[in-house]
Design a protein around this motif. Structure first.
Motif, PDB file in Angstrom:
ATOM      1  N   THR A  49       0.840  -1.190   0.000  1.00  0.00           N
ATOM      2  CA  THR A  49       0.000   0.000   0.000  1.00  0.00           C
ATOM      3  C   THR A  49       0.875   1.240   0.000  1.00  0.00           C
ATOM      4  O   THR A  49       2.001   1.212   0.494  1.00  0.00           O
ATOM      5  CB  THR A  49      -0.912   0.037   1.235  1.00  0.00           C
ATOM      6  N   GLY A  50       0.337   2.351  -0.540  1.00  0.00           N
ATOM      7  CA  GLY A  50       1.117   3.574  -0.692  1.00  0.00           C
ATOM      8  C   GLY A  50       1.504   4.243   0.597  1.00  0.00           C
ATOM      9  O   GLY A  50       2.503   4.941   0.667  1.00  0.00           O
ATOM     10  N   THR A  51       0.691   4.061   1.663  1.00  0.00           N
ATOM     11  CA  THR A  51       0.979   4.741   2.912  1.00  0.00           C
ATOM     12  C   THR A  51       1.853   3.924   3.842  1.00  0.00           C
ATOM     13  O   THR A  51       2.236   4.395   4.902  1.00  0.00           O
ATOM     14  CB  THR A  51      -0.333   5.086   3.641  1.00  0.00           C
ATOM     15  N   ASN A  52       2.189   2.703   3.461  1.00  0.00           N
ATOM     16  CA  ASN A  52       3.015   1.846   4.299  1.00  0.00           C
ATOM     17  C   ASN A  52       4.481   2.098   3.999  1.00  0.00           C
ATOM     18  O   ASN A  52       4.950   1.839   2.901  1.00  0.00           O
ATOM     19  CB  ASN A  52       2.671   0.368   4.034  1.00  0.00           C
ATOM     20  N   LYS A  53       5.235   2.583   4.994  1.00  0.00           N
ATOM     21  CA  LYS A  53       6.642   2.923   4.784  1.00  0.00           C
ATOM     22  C   LYS A  53       7.570   1.772   5.125  1.00  0.00           C
ATOM     23  O   LYS A  53       8.762   1.861   4.934  1.00  0.00           O
ATOM     24  CB  LYS A  53       7.014   4.156   5.612  1.00  0.00           C
ATOM     25  N   ARG A  54       7.038   0.666   5.670  1.00  0.00           N
ATOM     26  CA  ARG A  54       7.866  -0.442   6.093  1.00  0.00           C
ATOM     27  C   ARG A  54       8.008  -1.479   4.981  1.00  0.00           C
ATOM     28  O   ARG A  54       7.187  -1.568   4.091  1.00  0.00           O
ATOM     29  CB  ARG A  54       7.269  -1.101   7.345  1.00  0.00           C
ATOM     30  N   GLU A  55       9.058  -2.269   5.081  1.00  0.00           N
ATOM     31  CA  GLU A  55       9.283  -3.393   4.186  1.00  0.00           C
ATOM     32  C   GLU A  55       9.264  -2.976   2.718  1.00  0.00           C
ATOM     33  O   GLU A  55       8.795  -3.705   1.858  1.00  0.00           O
ATOM     34  CB  GLU A  55       8.241  -4.488   4.442  1.00  0.00           C
ATOM     35  N   ARG A  56       9.788  -1.785   2.441  1.00  0.00           N
ATOM     36  CA  ARG A  56       9.855  -1.335   1.048  1.00  0.00           C
ATOM     37  C   ARG A  56      11.183  -1.831   0.476  1.00  0.00           C
ATOM     38  O   ARG A  56      12.154  -1.089   0.351  1.00  0.00           O
ATOM     39  CB  ARG A  56       9.750   0.187   0.991  1.00  0.00           C
ATOM     40  N   VAL A  57      11.200  -3.103   0.131  1.00  0.00           N
ATOM     41  CA  VAL A  57      12.442  -3.768  -0.260  1.00  0.00           C
ATOM     42  C   VAL A  57      12.876  -3.389  -1.670  1.00  0.00           C
ATOM     43  O   VAL A  57      14.028  -3.036  -1.918  1.00  0.00           O
ATOM     44  CB  VAL A  57      12.286  -5.306  -0.151  1.00  0.00           C
ATOM     45  N   GLU A  58      11.946  -3.464  -2.617  1.00  0.00           N
ATOM     46  CA  GLU A  58      12.303  -3.300  -4.028  1.00  0.00           C
ATOM     47  C   GLU A  58      12.784  -1.894  -4.358  1.00  0.00           C
ATOM     48  O   GLU A  58      13.683  -1.718  -5.182  1.00  0.00           O
ATOM     49  CB  GLU A  58      11.104  -3.673  -4.912  1.00  0.00           C
ATOM     50  N   ILE A  59      12.191  -0.869  -3.723  1.00  0.00           N
ATOM     51  CA  ILE A  59      12.622   0.490  -4.037  1.00  0.00           C
ATOM     52  C   ILE A  59      14.060   0.710  -3.595  1.00  0.00           C
ATOM     53  O   ILE A  59      14.837   1.392  -4.264  1.00  0.00           O
ATOM     54  CB  ILE A  59      11.676   1.538  -3.394  1.00  0.00           C
ATOM     55  N   HIS A  60      14.446   0.117  -2.468  1.00  0.00           N
ATOM     56  CA  HIS A  60      15.823   0.272  -2.014  1.00  0.00           C
ATOM     57  C   HIS A  60      16.794  -0.462  -2.936  1.00  0.00           C
ATOM     58  O   HIS A  60      17.909   0.003  -3.173  1.00  0.00           O
ATOM     59  CB  HIS A  60      15.959  -0.214  -0.573  1.00  0.00           C
ATOM     60  N   ARG A  83       3.034   8.040  -1.041  1.00  0.00           N
ATOM     61  CA  ARG A  83       2.186   9.159  -0.636  1.00  0.00           C
ATOM     62  C   ARG A  83       2.713   9.773   0.652  1.00  0.00           C
ATOM     63  O   ARG A  83       1.974  10.426   1.378  1.00  0.00           O
ATOM     64  CB  ARG A  83       0.741   8.685  -0.434  1.00  0.00           C
ATOM     65  N   ASN A  84       3.992   9.578   0.892  1.00  0.00           N
ATOM     66  CA  ASN A  84       4.587  10.088   2.120  1.00  0.00           C
ATOM     67  C   ASN A  84       5.725  11.034   1.783  1.00  0.00           C
ATOM     68  O   ASN A  84       6.680  10.660   1.111  1.00  0.00           O
ATOM     69  CB  ASN A  84       5.097   8.918   2.967  1.00  0.00           C
ATOM     70  N   VAL A  85       5.611  12.281   2.241  1.00  0.00           N
ATOM     71  CA  VAL A  85       6.584  13.306   1.888  1.00  0.00           C
ATOM     72  C   VAL A  85       7.974  12.969   2.392  1.00  0.00           C
ATOM     73  O   VAL A  85       8.961  13.165   1.688  1.00  0.00           O
ATOM     74  CB  VAL A  85       6.140  14.674   2.450  1.00  0.00           C
ATOM     75  N   SER A  86       8.065  12.451   3.613  1.00  0.00           N
ATOM     76  CA  SER A  86       9.382  12.158   4.184  1.00  0.00           C
ATOM     77  C   SER A  86      10.105  11.092   3.373  1.00  0.00           C
ATOM     78  O   SER A  86      11.325  11.138   3.221  1.00  0.00           O
ATOM     79  CB  SER A  86       9.251  11.702   5.641  1.00  0.00           C
ATOM     80  N   PHE A  87       9.341  10.155   2.798  1.00  0.00           N
ATOM     81  CA  PHE A  87       9.984   9.128   1.988  1.00  0.00           C
ATOM     82  C   PHE A  87      10.522   9.714   0.691  1.00  0.00           C
ATOM     83  O   PHE A  87      11.633   9.399   0.266  1.00  0.00           O
ATOM     84  CB  PHE A  87       9.009   7.994   1.685  1.00  0.00           C
ATOM     85  N   VAL A  88       9.725  10.568   0.057  1.00  0.00           N
ATOM     86  CA  VAL A  88      10.190  11.216  -1.168  1.00  0.00           C
ATOM     87  C   VAL A  88      11.426  12.057  -0.879  1.00  0.00           C
ATOM     88  O   VAL A  88      12.381  12.080  -1.653  1.00  0.00           O
ATOM     89  CB  VAL A  88       9.071  12.079  -1.786  1.00  0.00           C
ATOM     90  N   SER A  89      11.421  12.741   0.261  1.00  0.00           N
ATOM     91  CA  SER A  89      12.564  13.572   0.640  1.00  0.00           C
ATOM     92  C   SER A  89      13.815  12.727   0.834  1.00  0.00           C
ATOM     93  O   SER A  89      14.906  13.108   0.404  1.00  0.00           O
ATOM     94  CB  SER A  89      12.258  14.341   1.926  1.00  0.00           C
ATOM     95  N   SER A  90      13.650  11.562   1.489  1.00  0.00           N
ATOM     96  CA  SER A  90      14.806  10.696   1.713  1.00  0.00           C
ATOM     97  C   SER A  90      15.351  10.170   0.394  1.00  0.00           C
ATOM     98  O   SER A  90      16.562  10.000   0.233  1.00  0.00           O
ATOM     99  CB  SER A  90      14.435   9.530   2.636  1.00  0.00           C
ATOM    100  N   LEU A  91      14.463   9.920  -0.566  1.00  0.00           N
ATOM    101  CA  LEU A  91      14.904   9.479  -1.887  1.00  0.00           C
ATOM    102  C   LEU A  91      15.713  10.571  -2.558  1.00  0.00           C
ATOM    103  O   LEU A  91      16.780  10.320  -3.134  1.00  0.00           O
ATOM    104  CB  LEU A  91      13.701   9.110  -2.754  1.00  0.00           C
ATOM    105  N   MET A  92      15.229  11.811  -2.452  1.00  0.00           N
ATOM    106  CA  MET A  92      15.939  12.929  -3.065  1.00  0.00           C
ATOM    107  C   MET A  92      17.288  13.144  -2.385  1.00  0.00           C
ATOM    108  O   MET A  92      18.259  13.533  -3.032  1.00  0.00           O
ATOM    109  CB  MET A  92      15.069  14.181  -2.995  1.00  0.00           C
ATOM    110  N   ASP A  93      17.358  12.859  -1.081  1.00  0.00           N
ATOM    111  CA  ASP A  93      18.615  13.010  -0.358  1.00  0.00           C
ATOM    112  C   ASP A  93      19.637  11.938  -0.742  1.00  0.00           C
ATOM    113  O   ASP A  93      20.819  12.065  -0.428  1.00  0.00           O
ATOM    114  CB  ASP A  93      18.373  12.945   1.160  1.00  0.00           C
ATOM    115  N   SER A  94      19.178  10.869  -1.401  1.00  0.00           N
ATOM    116  CA  SER A  94      20.090   9.797  -1.776  1.00  0.00           C
ATOM    117  C   SER A  94      20.984  10.198  -2.956  1.00  0.00           C
ATOM    118  O   SER A  94      21.878   9.452  -3.347  1.00  0.00           O
ATOM    119  CB  SER A  94      19.306   8.534  -2.140  1.00  0.00           C
TER     120      SER A  94
END
Length: 223
Positions: A49-60, A83-94
């Motif tokens: 689901t889009g709002t679940n920030k855990r176990e996001r294996v494939e994106i990493h 759908r989580n701003v902090s996750f998008v921000s962390s991606l941009m910080d990578s």
């Protein structure tokens, strides 16, 4: 030749198994990469689901490969990423480049805006659902009983959803953009032009003008 790492996400296990939504994302990404004379080195598909920030294996995995190969992470739509701003921000910080096919010219500021709007929309949907259920319980309606949903109730429900979407959500979204733009020091005219570029419309379906932006911004301050 530009190198790309494709990332797809489907929201439920059933979609992942059946391929619903996945083919459309793949087609969109492949068309974009082809138009850039690029090549897709690898593809990663997430089922969650889009709002679940855990176990996001494939994106990493996708991020790490993009780093190793100096490739661009490509997605079909921004809301497929999260759908989580902090996750998008962390991606941009990578420090890897990524592009959303539905907004290929978007800069970091635009991406933050849209990710914030996507997160806000998810919260609004949840809030509206809780409020509607609470009102039904106050009226003594037995929740989950199909007999309560007659034709008149369905019609009113659809109309109310349309009304809320038009009068509330779009205004809230526009206000979020306006606040962010004002923090950047943009004038009301510049903000109006920016909203129009993003295909925002007023509640009456018109383009934004400086006075309209000023009115919404003032409303934000007094809220």
């Amino acid at each position: 030749m530009k190198k790309y790492i494709a990332y797809y996400r489907v929201s439920r296990k059933e979609q992942g198994i059946s391929g619903l939504g996945l083919l459309a994302q793949q087609s969109s990404v492949e068309k974009y990469v082809s138009g850039q004379n690029g090549i897709i080195l690898n593809e990663y598909t997430e089922i969650e689901t889009g709002t679940n920030k855990r176990e996001r294996v494939e994106i990493h995995k996708a991020i790490q490969m993009a780093k190793r190969e100096g490739a661009i992470l490509v997605i079909a739509k921004l809301d497929r990423l999260s759908r989580n701003v902090s996750f998008v921000s962390s991606l941009m910080d990578s420090c890897i480049d990524f592009v959303a096919v539905d907004m290929p010219t978007a800069n970091n500021f635009t991406i933050h805006i849209f990710s914030a709007l996507a997160e806000q929309e998810a919260k609004l949907i949840s809030s509206r659902t809780r409020q509607a259920l609470a009102e039904l319980k106050k009226k003594g309606v037995t929740l989950g009983n199909p007999s309560n949903l007659n034709d008149e109730a369905r019609s009113k429900g659809v109309q109310k959803i349309k009304e809320n979407a038009t009068n509330n959500d779009r205004n809230r979204q526009a206000q979020s953009v306006i606040i962010s733009c004002k923090e950047k020091g943009m004038s009301y005219r510049q903000i109006a032009e920016y909203l129009n570029q993003l295909n925002f419309k007023t509640r009456y379906g018109n383009q934004f003008m400086a006075p309209t932006v000023h009115q919404l911004y003032t409303r934000c301050l007094s809220a």
